[in-house]
Design a protein around this motif. Sequence first.
Motif, PDB file in Angstrom:
ATOM      1  N   THR A 102     -12.458  12.387   7.559  1.00 35.18           N
ATOM      2  CA  THR A 102     -12.168  10.490   8.783  1.00 35.18           C
ATOM      3  C   THR A 102     -12.187  10.906   9.358  1.00 35.18           C
ATOM      4  O   THR A 102     -13.073   9.769   9.724  1.00 35.18           O
ATOM      5  CB  THR A 102     -11.330  10.036   7.690  1.00 35.18           C
ATOM      6  N   ILE A 103     -11.354  11.349  10.378  1.00 38.63           N
ATOM      7  CA  ILE A 103     -11.650  11.599  11.665  1.00 38.63           C
ATOM      8  C   ILE A 103     -12.741  11.661  12.059  1.00 38.63           C
ATOM      9  O   ILE A 103     -13.499  10.655  13.521  1.00 38.63           O
ATOM     10  CB  ILE A 103     -10.404  12.134  12.707  1.00 38.63           C
TER      11      ILE A 103
ATOM     12  N   LEU B 258       0.798  -1.446   0.040  1.00 38.62           N
ATOM     13  CA  LEU B 258       0.003   0.278   0.500  1.00 38.62           C
ATOM     14  C   LEU B 258       0.700   1.603  -0.022  1.00 38.62           C
ATOM     15  O   LEU B 258       1.995   1.385   0.821  1.00 38.62           O
ATOM     16  CB  LEU B 258      -1.073  -0.015   1.214  1.00 38.62           C
ATOM     17  N   PRO B 259       0.520   2.422  -0.954  1.00 38.21           N
ATOM     18  CA  PRO B 259       0.762   3.442  -0.445  1.00 38.21           C
ATOM     19  C   PRO B 259       0.902   3.782   0.849  1.00 38.21           C
ATOM     20  O   PRO B 259      -0.017   3.490   1.617  1.00 38.21           O
ATOM     21  CB  PRO B 259       0.557   4.710  -1.327  1.00 38.21           C
ATOM     22  N   TYR B 260       2.424   5.191   1.375  1.00 41.03           N
ATOM     23  CA  TYR B 260       2.770   5.627   2.714  1.00 41.03           C
ATOM     24  C   TYR B 260       0.599   5.977   3.814  1.00 41.03           C
ATOM     25  O   TYR B 260       0.163   5.474   4.642  1.00 41.03           O
ATOM     26  CB  TYR B 260       2.968   6.308   2.694  1.00 41.03           C
TER      27      TYR B 260
ATOM     28  N   PRO C  97      -1.204  18.071   1.926  1.00 36.87           N
ATOM     29  CA  PRO C  97      -2.550  19.291   3.173  1.00 36.87           C
ATOM     30  C   PRO C  97      -3.729  18.684   2.403  1.00 36.87           C
ATOM     31  O   PRO C  97      -4.685  18.438   3.100  1.00 36.87           O
ATOM     32  CB  PRO C  97      -2.147  20.530   2.423  1.00 36.87           C
ATOM     33  N   GLN C  98      -3.883  18.228   0.607  1.00 36.55           N
ATOM     34  CA  GLN C  98      -5.125  17.059   0.468  1.00 36.55           C
ATOM     35  C   GLN C  98      -5.139  15.459   1.073  1.00 36.55           C
ATOM     36  O   GLN C  98      -5.727  15.574   1.569  1.00 36.55           O
ATOM     37  CB  GLN C  98      -4.369  16.953  -1.081  1.00 36.55           C
ATOM     38  N   GLU C  99      -3.692  15.360   1.504  1.00 40.81           N
ATOM     39  CA  GLU C  99      -4.249  13.800   2.542  1.00 40.81           C
ATOM     40  C   GLU C  99      -4.736  14.335   3.126  1.00 40.81           C
ATOM     41  O   GLU C  99      -5.721  13.110   4.210  1.00 40.81           O
ATOM     42  CB  GLU C  99      -3.099  13.435   2.568  1.00 40.81           C
ATOM     43  N   THR C 100      -4.182  15.147   4.068  1.00 35.54           N
ATOM     44  CA  THR C 100      -4.566  15.554   5.108  1.00 35.54           C
ATOM     45  C   THR C 100      -5.150  16.156   5.331  1.00 35.54           C
ATOM     46  O   THR C 100      -6.229  15.752   6.411  1.00 35.54           O
ATOM     47  CB  THR C 100      -3.619  16.841   5.772  1.00 35.54           C
TER      48      THR C 100
END
Lengths: 256, 356
Positions: A197-198, A156-158, A188-191
Motif C-alpha cells: 500500500t505504501i 474499526l479493527p486495529y 506479518p501478513q498485514e505488514t
Amino acid sequence: MALINTLLEVNHLSISFGGLRAVDDLNLSIKKGELYGLIGPNGAGKTTAFNLLTGVYKPNEGIIRLDGKNITGLKTIEINKAGIARTFQNIRLFKDLTVLDNVKVGLHNLYSYSTLSAVLRLPSYRKVEKQMDKRAMELLEVFGLAESAHLKASQLPYGKQRKLEIARALATEPKLLLLDEPAAGMNPQETQELMSTITFIRDKFNLTILLIEHDMKLVAGICERLTVLNFGRVLAEGSTSEVLKNPEVITAYLGE
Amino acid sequence: MKELFKKNKDTLITLGIVTGAYIVIEILLKAGALSSLFKGLLVPLCAYIILAVSLNLTVGILGELSLGHAGFMCIGAFTSAFFSKITVGVINPGWLRFVFAILIGFFFAGLFGFLIGMPVLRLKGDYLAIVTLAFGEIIKNIINVLYIGRDSKGLHFSIKDSVSLGLEEDGQMLINGAQGITGTPKDSTFTAGFILIMITLVIILNFIKSREGRAVMAIRDNVIAAESVGINVTKYKLLAFSLSAALAGVAGVLYSHNLNSLMATTKNFGYNMSIMILVFVVLGGIGSIRGSVISAIILTLLPELLRGLSTYRMLIYAIVLIAMMLFNWAPSARAFRERMVAKLPFFKKKSAEKEV
C-alpha cells in the motif's frame, strides 16, 4: 543551495528538554518521490524529530525547508497547509466520527462553503458536500475502507485504524507524508499488505514518504535510503543496504 | 427526494417530535384542558429547551464543560428587554419589535460568548468549568448593580444607586439595579417559543453536519490530530462556544419577554440555572440533541405535575433523575432497550440496514 529535486532539507536541527538534547544536529535531505526511513533504538529522538518537522515543538536551532520554503517555527496547521501530513505512533483518530467523516475532516481546507449556506442547506452546501463525499470515498477505496465508511472510527479493527489515519493524512494533499511506525502491532501478513500500500500510494499520489519503523523487514523492503538516530544524533545515513551493513548500526540498534 | 429524506432522517424525526408536541399542547389549550399553572410554564419550557439544546453544542459537540450558560441567557434577556422597553411605541407592530429584540439578544450574548471564550477556552475540563461558572456569576452581579435611567437629557448610567443618576422629575428608570427591568412588553407566546425552538434545532443540527461542525467534533475527539490535518483549533472552539452562547441569548429573550419584572437572581440566571441546564443535557445524553429536548420537557413538567404530593415532590424528582440516568446509560439497560427496539416492526428495517 538546495538541489531543485530536494523536497525536504533539514540543517543542524536541535532541541533540548531541560538538560537532554533529544535531537542534536540532525541533517536530512530527502529527494522528491523518495521513500526514506528514520530508524533507531527506543528513545533515539525519532518521534521528536517528527514533532519538530510538524511544528508540535519549536526547534532551538536549525532550519527546516520544504520545497525550498523555510517552514521552521511555523504552527502545525501552517505546516500542514505547506504540505506535510503525518500519522501517529499511538493512533489518533476522531473516534466518535464515522470513517467517512474522519477523511472529510482531512479535506477541510480544500473545500469551502459559508456557515450560512450550511445552516440553510443552500445549493452550494449540497454541491460541495457531494464533492467531498466523492473524494473521501475515492481515498477510502484505495485503502479498502469504502465498505466501512459509515462505521465509527473506533469500531474499526486495529489494522484498518492505521490505514484510516493514512487516508486522513492523504486527504490534505500533502507533498511529504510522515508515517510514525505504520506497522506497529500488525501481523506479518498485514505488514506485507501495508508495504505494497505504501509504495502504491507513493506512486499514485506523487508522494515523498518519510517513515519511522522498527520492523526491519518493512524498512529493508521499501525504504530507499535511511538515517539512523542514536541518542538524538545521526549515527549513519545512506542507502538502505549500506546502512544496514554498517557495523556501528548493528551494534547500536540491531544487536550484536 | 427520497435520498434527501434518508440523509436527514434524524433531523426530521427531532423536528417532527417537537411539532407533534406543539400541536398536542395547542389542541389542549384550545380545549381549555390545561391548568393556568401549566399554561404559565409553557414559555419558560420553550426557553429551557433552547438552553439545553444550545448547551449541548458546547458540552456534547465541542466537548467542553461550561457552567456559565445562564450568564449568556442573562445577557440576552437584559439587552433585549432593555431594547424593547425603550422602543415600545417606537417600533410597530409588536412582532417586528420582538424580532429585533431576538436579534439583539442573539448578537450580544454571542458577542460576550466570543469575548469570554477567547481567554477561557485555553483551559480544559474542570478548570474551564470553574472559570465559566465565575463568569456567569460576574455577569449576573454586574447586572444587579446596574442603574440606567432616561429623561429629557438622554440616558444616565450608574453602578451605585438610582439617586446618583440625577434624573429629572419626569425621568424614567429603565434598569433599576437589583429590581431589574419592569414593564417589558409581554411579546413571548407559546407559538413564538415553538418557532424559536425549531430555528435553534435547524441551526444546530445543520451546523453539526457541516464542514465546520465536523471540525468542532474533530477537535473534541483529538486536538493534536485535528491540528495535524490543518484545523484551526482556536477558531472553531470559539465559533462553537459563541454560537452556543448566542442561542442561549435567544432563550433569554424569550424568557424575559414573558415576565413583567425581570430580575437577575441566583434562581433564574445564576449557577442554579446553569446546573439545571447541564442536568438536562447530561440526562438526555451528551451530544444527543433530541435527548436534550426530551429531558428538558420531562424535567420541567415533572415537579409541576407532582405538586399534589407536596413534600415528597423533590424526593420523587431525584429518584426519577437516577432512574432516567440508569435507563439511558447503564450497559444492561441499553442492551435491553436495543432488544426491545429490534422487536418492533418499524425499526426492524433500520437495524438490518445498519449491519450492511
